[in-house]
Design an enzyme around this catalytic site. Structure first.
Site, PDB file in Angstrom:
ATOM      1  NE  ARG A   1      79.214  70.304  12.594  1.00  0.00           N
ATOM      2  CZ  ARG A   1      80.381  69.739  12.857  1.00  0.00           C
ATOM      3  NH1 ARG A   1      81.456  70.144  12.198  1.00  0.00           N
ATOM      4  NH2 ARG A   1      80.484  68.778  13.755  1.00  0.00           N
TER       5      ARG A   1
ATOM      6  CB  CYS B   1      77.739  66.770  11.769  1.00  0.00           C
ATOM      7  SG  CYS B   1      76.148  66.728  12.624  1.00  0.00           S
TER       8      CYS B   1
ATOM      9  CG  ASP C   1      81.105  71.314  16.711  1.00  0.00           C
ATOM     10  OD1 ASP C   1      79.979  71.830  16.839  1.00  0.00           O
ATOM     11  OD2 ASP C   1      81.526  70.391  17.417  1.00  0.00           O
TER      12      ASP C   1
HETATM   13  P1  4NP Z   1      76.999  68.756  15.297  1.00  0.00           P
HETATM   14  O1  4NP Z   1      77.379  69.625  16.591  1.00  0.00           O
HETATM   15  O2  4NP Z   1      78.084  67.704  15.173  1.00  0.00           O
HETATM   16  O3  4NP Z   1      77.029  69.743  14.190  1.00  0.00           O
HETATM   17  O4  4NP Z   1      75.626  68.165  15.564  1.00  0.00           O
HETATM   18  C1  4NP Z   1      77.618  69.061  17.845  1.00  0.00           C
HETATM   19  C2  4NP Z   1      76.558  68.696  18.636  1.00  0.00           C
HETATM   20  C3  4NP Z   1      76.787  68.163  19.900  1.00  0.00           C
HETATM   21  C4  4NP Z   1      78.088  67.998  20.342  1.00  0.00           C
HETATM   22  C5  4NP Z   1      79.147  68.357  19.529  1.00  0.00           C
HETATM   23  C6  4NP Z   1      78.908  68.882  18.272  1.00  0.00           C
HETATM   24  N1  4NP Z   1      78.333  67.472  21.642  1.00  0.00           N
HETATM   25  O5  4NP Z   1      79.502  67.400  22.038  1.00  0.00           O
HETATM   26  O6  4NP Z   1      77.371  67.076  22.323  1.00  0.00           O
END
Ligand code: 4NP
Length: 151
Positions: free
Chosen positions: A15, A9, A123
């Site tokens: 995720r 991800c 997300d």
């Molecule tokens: P992930 O979610 O891609 O599912 O781990 C996110 C975690 C952090 C961020 C964006 C999405 N961020 O912008 O820091």
């Protein structure tokens, strides 16, 4: 030879740690190795988001010992299959592919349950606990199919 599966991800804290933990709970570790990574460098060495740890725990999974790491081109050599959560992850991972063989390893994870539909795992980072619950349910369904496929 073990099949090696990587979940990817953006941050590797919401995720993909859930996808890693859920798939691990459904497979024989002697047959399948599972890991996860993020396309960004935002959360390297960090624990999963507490909301992911919580929804996992509610489903009797402990993902708290996972740590964030960044996807790199080397992962194409280390893994047989690379599952991404959304189209943005898909293009980021493909941008590091060196050849057609690398590209063929990459799929949207929900295409395992909705073939060819390119449905994304949203997300959940900027939303509430409900988003994490929905993500968990989607990943649980997809991982059930993946576990059957590679077992
Ligand atoms: P992930 O979610 O891609 O599912 O781990 C996110 C975690 C952090 C961020 C964006 C999405 N961020 O912008 O820091």
């Amino acid at each position: 030879m073990k099949t090696r599966i990587l979940m990817v991800c953006l941050g590797n804290i919401c995720r993909s740690p859930l996808a890693e933990g859920i798939l691990k709970s459904k497979i024989d570790p002697e047959k399948i190795y599972v890991d996860s990574a993020g396309t960004s460098n935002y959360h390297i060495d960090e624990c999963p988001d507490t909301r992911s740890i919580d929804i996992a725990r509610q489903n009797n999974l402990d993902i708290s010992s996972q740590r964030g790491r960044q996807f790199s081109a080397k992962d194409f050599d280390e893994f047989d299959k690379i599952y991404v959560m959304d189209m943005s992850n898909y293009y980021d991972v493909l941008s590091l592919a060196r050849n057609e063989e690398d590209k063929k390893k990459v799929s949207l994870i929900l295409n395992e349950i909705f073939p060819g539909e390119n449905v994304e795992v949203p997300d959940p980072y900027h939303g509430g606990a409900d988003g994490f619950k929905k993500v968990y349910q989607m990943l649980d369904e997809a991982c059930e199919v993946i576990a059957q496929k590679y077992q």
